[in-house]
Design an enzyme around this catalytic site. Sequence first.
Site, PDB file in Angstrom:
ATOM      1  N   LYS A 225     -16.375  -7.372   7.462  1.00  0.00           N
ATOM      2  CA  LYS A 225     -15.171  -8.163   7.190  1.00  0.00           C
ATOM      3  C   LYS A 225     -14.480  -8.576   8.483  1.00  0.00           C
ATOM      4  CE  LYS A 225     -13.670  -6.540   2.613  1.00  0.00           C
ATOM      5  NZ  LYS A 225     -12.591  -5.822   1.929  1.00  0.00           N
TER       6      LYS A 225
ATOM      7  N   SER B  25      -2.746  -7.729   2.981  1.00  0.00           N
ATOM      8  CA  SER B  25      -3.017  -7.655   4.422  1.00  0.00           C
ATOM      9  C   SER B  25      -3.350  -9.045   4.953  1.00  0.00           C
ATOM     10  CB  SER B  25      -4.177  -6.696   4.693  1.00  0.00           C
ATOM     11  OG  SER B  25      -3.861  -5.413   4.243  1.00  0.00           O
TER      12      SER B  25
ATOM     13  N   ARG C 233      -2.454  -6.352  -8.322  1.00  0.00           N
ATOM     14  CA  ARG C 233      -1.361  -7.298  -8.091  1.00  0.00           C
ATOM     15  C   ARG C 233      -1.418  -8.372  -9.179  1.00  0.00           C
ATOM     16  NH1 ARG C 233      -3.215  -7.663  -2.013  1.00  0.00           N
ATOM     17  NH2 ARG C 233      -5.072  -7.200  -3.212  1.00  0.00           N
TER      18      ARG C 233
ATOM     19  N   HIS D  16       0.841  -1.206   0.000  1.00  0.00           N
ATOM     20  CA  HIS D  16       0.000   0.000   0.000  1.00  0.00           C
ATOM     21  C   HIS D  16       0.878   1.259   0.000  1.00  0.00           C
ATOM     22  CE1 HIS D  16      -3.043  -2.682   2.318  1.00  0.00           C
ATOM     23  NE2 HIS D  16      -3.526  -2.534   1.100  1.00  0.00           N
TER      24      HIS D  16
HETATM   25  P1  ADP Z   1      -9.516  -4.687  -0.102  1.00  0.00           P
HETATM   26  O1  ADP Z   1     -10.094  -4.147   1.175  1.00  0.00           O
HETATM   27  O2  ADP Z   1     -10.326  -4.390  -1.319  1.00  0.00           O
HETATM   28  O3  ADP Z   1      -9.026  -6.098  -0.025  1.00  0.00           O
HETATM   29  P2  ADP Z   1      -7.006  -3.580   0.571  1.00  0.00           P
HETATM   30  O4  ADP Z   1      -7.400  -2.726   1.675  1.00  0.00           O
HETATM   31  O5  ADP Z   1      -6.229  -4.817   0.885  1.00  0.00           O
HETATM   32  O6  ADP Z   1      -8.241  -3.861  -0.387  1.00  0.00           O
HETATM   33  O7  ADP Z   1      -6.142  -2.761  -0.462  1.00  0.00           O
HETATM   34  C1  ADP Z   1      -6.586  -1.579  -1.034  1.00  0.00           C
HETATM   35  C2  ADP Z   1      -6.039  -1.470  -2.426  1.00  0.00           C
HETATM   36  O8  ADP Z   1      -4.644  -1.687  -2.406  1.00  0.00           O
HETATM   37  C3  ADP Z   1      -6.599  -2.510  -3.409  1.00  0.00           C
HETATM   38  O9  ADP Z   1      -6.723  -1.884  -4.672  1.00  0.00           O
HETATM   39  C4  ADP Z   1      -5.531  -3.551  -3.475  1.00  0.00           C
HETATM   40  O10 ADP Z   1      -5.529  -4.234  -4.709  1.00  0.00           O
HETATM   41  C5  ADP Z   1      -4.299  -2.702  -3.320  1.00  0.00           C
HETATM   42  N1  ADP Z   1      -3.175  -3.445  -2.793  1.00  0.00           N
HETATM   43  C6  ADP Z   1      -3.161  -4.265  -1.732  1.00  0.00           C
HETATM   44  N2  ADP Z   1      -1.949  -4.801  -1.548  1.00  0.00           N
HETATM   45  C7  ADP Z   1      -1.155  -4.298  -2.545  1.00  0.00           C
HETATM   46  C8  ADP Z   1       0.207  -4.501  -2.933  1.00  0.00           C
HETATM   47  N3  ADP Z   1       0.997  -5.343  -2.281  1.00  0.00           N
HETATM   48  N4  ADP Z   1       0.676  -3.816  -4.003  1.00  0.00           N
HETATM   49  C9  ADP Z   1      -0.157  -2.999  -4.680  1.00  0.00           C
HETATM   50  N5  ADP Z   1      -1.447  -2.793  -4.396  1.00  0.00           N
HETATM   51  C10 ADP Z   1      -1.952  -3.430  -3.335  1.00  0.00           C
END
Ligand code: ADP
Length: 160
Positions: A41, A128, A90, A17
């Site tokens: 969630k 995450s 990703r 992130h």
């Molecule tokens: P969600 O709640 O939709 O699962 P997250 O909170 O995990 O999403 O992540 C928010 C955004 O960050 C999403 O667009 C996700 O694809 C992106 N994201 C999560 N991890 C990574 C990463 N390692 N590299 C790039 N983008 C990421």
Amino acid sequence: MSAAIYPGSFDPITNGHCDIIRRIQPIFGEITLLLAKSPKKRPLFTVEERIALAEEALEGVPGIRIAAHDGLTVDYLRKTGVRVIVRGLRAVSDFEYELVMANMNKKLSPGVETMLVFASPEYYYVSSNTVKEVAMHGGSVKDFVPPGVAKALEAKFESR
Ligand code: ADP
């Protein structure tokens, strides 16, 4: 320059992130990390904890705002006048979900554009969920999350 919103659960924020934020901030000038409260969630960290971890992780990065929201992202955009949603991509498996969300958001609010940014190669496998899984089983997460998050994960699982 125009602002953008980066929405997600950030439960917790990872280096993946942070990498996206650092890369897009110079393009948009102002980025709002929009933390979805997502009670359904059943997040590991409370909204307040997630905000504090994100604040610590992004300290010193200019133009960053952190906000929590409980509803449609497009409603938040409407309220703030921001028109761009940034999401990270990703693996191919992210694509279908992002395509659906982008089209739904466009339908709900036609002025909104979703922009996808590819994950950096060193973070494309970091999420995450996997980080929580590794930490839960006592593995080291120091390469995947900021130091404050690693500490918070350790404390969370120690206390369980
Ligand atoms: P969600 O709640 O939709 O699962 P997250 O909170 O995990 O999403 O992540 C928010 C955004 O960050 C999403 O667009 C996700 O694809 C992106 N994201 C999560 N991890 C990574 C990463 N390692 N590299 C790039 N983008 C990421």
